[in-house]
Scaffold this active site. Sequence first.
Site, short mmCIF file in Angstrom:
data_model
loop_
_atom_site.label_atom_id
_atom_site.label_comp_id
_atom_site.label_asym_id
_atom_site.label_seq_id
_atom_site.Cartn_x
_atom_site.Cartn_y
_atom_site.Cartn_z
N HIS A 6 -7.36 -8.44 -0.58
CA HIS A 6 -6.10 -7.73 -0.85
C HIS A 6 -5.42 -8.28 -2.10
CE1 HIS A 6 -2.44 -5.49 0.58
NE2 HIS A 6 -1.90 -6.33 -0.29
N ASP A 22 -7.38 -2.92 -1.81
CA ASP A 22 -8.29 -3.75 -1.03
C ASP A 22 -9.67 -3.60 -1.67
OD1 ASP A 22 -6.28 -4.50 0.70
OD2 ASP A 22 -6.74 -2.91 2.15
N GLU A 53 -5.94 -12.70 3.20
CA GLU A 53 -6.97 -11.66 3.05
C GLU A 53 -7.59 -11.75 1.66
OE1 GLU A 53 -4.93 -7.98 3.77
OE2 GLU A 53 -4.57 -8.42 5.89
N HIS A 75 0.84 -1.21 0.00
CA HIS A 75 0.00 0.00 0.00
C HIS A 75 0.87 1.26 0.00
CE1 HIS A 75 -4.06 -1.57 0.38
NE2 HIS A 75 -3.68 -2.41 1.33
#
Length: 220
Positions: A201, A141, A198, A134
């Site tokens: 992500h 996301d 995740e 990020h």
Amino acid sequence: MKFKVFLVFIVSGLFFSCKSTYLDSKKSPVLLNISAEKDENSFVNLKNYSNDFVFDMKYATADNFLKEQVYPCSECFLRVKTVKALLAANSVFLEKGFKIKLFDCYRPKAIQEKMWKIVPDANYVANPKKGSIHNRGGAVDITLVDLNGKELDMGTTFDFFGEEASHNFSNLPENVLKNRKFLKEIMLQNNFKSFDSEWWHYNLNGSNTDEISNLKWNCN
């Protein structure tokens, strides 16, 4: 839209320039063409290149696991190469009756440090000393919504920290597994890779080698 400011100082007859460390959140009056952007590593605002995304930028609100707003405004800055890949993926989803909904995009290093102070646990927040994708402008996301804006059932909420959020967790309803597979397959086909723990992500391939950035944004 990129925002560049140069400050010029005159000291003993010498000129010095200092490039701004801010990105402008001001919207372009017309949509811009991402293919016209020649610098693949420069940062741009996704909202200037498409109207076909849904934005729910969680860290610009207190509706997140930190229970605190840490972004000054609800923007989605990414590197040009990331935007190109994301636009390509979204075009495939649109053909199938869906679109990408974004929860998070580029995150300045200073905000990563702020998040670490709130939750100094590497299980939940990347240590700013190492940084995250990020911070490099290569991570998003996301989830999917139908053309009426209804989210597909992915089994857990965004930023759910438990084994149920993992791509490898299979004890879920068939429709949830199907939705996760659908999201993952299209993203992988468009130069992204998934993050095992995740489901939301995705990192642009190769973005782990980009520099960590602390470019902040001016909110309009």
